[in-house]
Motif scaffolding. Structure first.
Motif, short mmCIF file in Angstrom:
data_model
loop_
_atom_site.label_atom_id
_atom_site.label_comp_id
_atom_site.label_asym_id
_atom_site.label_seq_id
_atom_site.Cartn_x
_atom_site.Cartn_y
_atom_site.Cartn_z
N ARG A 95 5.55 -61.38 -52.40
CA ARG A 95 5.99 -60.12 -52.64
C ARG A 95 7.71 -60.89 -52.18
N PHE A 126 9.56 -61.98 -41.87
CA PHE A 126 11.18 -61.68 -42.99
C PHE A 126 11.22 -62.62 -43.58
N ASP A 127 12.43 -62.47 -44.76
CA ASP A 127 13.27 -63.10 -45.73
C ASP A 127 14.54 -63.53 -45.25
N TRP A 151 16.93 -57.85 -34.87
CA TRP A 151 16.43 -57.72 -36.09
C TRP A 151 15.13 -57.98 -36.43
N ASP A 210 14.05 -54.97 -37.70
CA ASP A 210 14.17 -54.47 -38.93
C ASP A 210 12.77 -55.01 -40.13
N TRP A 211 11.66 -54.54 -39.48
CA TRP A 211 10.80 -54.60 -40.70
C TRP A 211 9.76 -53.85 -41.63
N GLN A 212 10.03 -54.02 -42.75
CA GLN A 212 9.27 -53.14 -44.43
C GLN A 212 7.81 -53.10 -43.37
N ASP A 213 7.82 -52.22 -43.58
CA ASP A 213 5.98 -52.06 -44.22
C ASP A 213 5.44 -52.77 -44.89
N ASN A 256 5.17 -55.49 -44.49
CA ASN A 256 5.21 -56.83 -44.33
C ASN A 256 4.96 -57.55 -42.91
#
Length: 199
Positions: free
Chosen positions: A68, A95-96, A106, A109-112, A114
């Motif tokens: 993704r 994280f990207d 930081w 601040d992770w996305q669902d 991931n």
């Protein structure tokens, strides 16, 4: 008696220099200097010999998220192990980006999608230590000063051994493994003791 802060101040510079084994040895030496308690059972634990499926678990997670977005760092957290002695597990957050260890805000601040939400990795090998931590939660009695010191060393060794599990896993990967050179930032929930893996 050393405070948590003093332990941190002594160990953090070693972790920054990737001297994880030295940090473990320092804590083990400190624990051995205290008369035997049930916390000393942590001295027999070598997590990296326990579970070959650990690397597979990371591999599956990395493959799923990397499809993704480009994974550039992974934050790894042991659960609040002192207050949840019945189950110790690790979660991963991908994280990207990567913003270093100086300020870890930081990593919140992770996305669902991931993270390993429903597929945490259960840590095996600490069962005897977990039994003692469970007794501590149930006990009304105060620990002696020596027991308190032993428990503190023990807690640090639990976190350090989990960090070592990640470090040794990364070291042993084949050169072409897609996540060998991704930094894993490894700690425990609400802990300041942070280690970044180095391939």
């Amino acid at each position: 008696t050393m405070t948590y802060q003093q332990h941190y101040e002594r160990l953090s510079p070693l972790l920054e220099e990737h001297q994880l084994d030295e940090a473990i040895e320092l804590c083990e030496r400190g624990l051995r200097a205290i008369p035997e308690t049930d916390y000393h059972k942590v001295l027999n634990v070598q997590l990296n010999e326990v579970n070959p499926s650990f690397a597979e678990w990371i591999n599956d997670f990395h493959a799923r998220v990397n499809a993704r977005m480009p994974v550039r760092s992974i934050y790894a957290e042991l659960n609040g192990f002192t207050i949840n002695p019945d189950l110790w597990f690790v979660d991963l957050f991908a994280f990207d980006n990567y913003h270093g260890l100086a300020h870890l805000d930081w990593t919140g601040d992770w996305q669902d999608g991931n993270a390993t939400a429903d597929e945490s990795f259960g840590i095996e090998g600490f069962e005897q230590v977990q039994e003692q931590f469970t007794r501590d939660l149930d006990a009304q009695s105060e620990r002696t000063q020596q027991e308190g010191e032993a428990r503190t060393f023990c807690e640090f060794l639990v976190v350090l051994r989990v960090q070592q599990l990640f470090q040794r896993t990364v070291e042993r990967l084949e050169t072409n493994c897609p996540w060998k050179h991704i930094p894993f930032i490894v700690t425990a929930h609400d802990w300041e003791l942070v280690y970044e893996t180095k391939a």
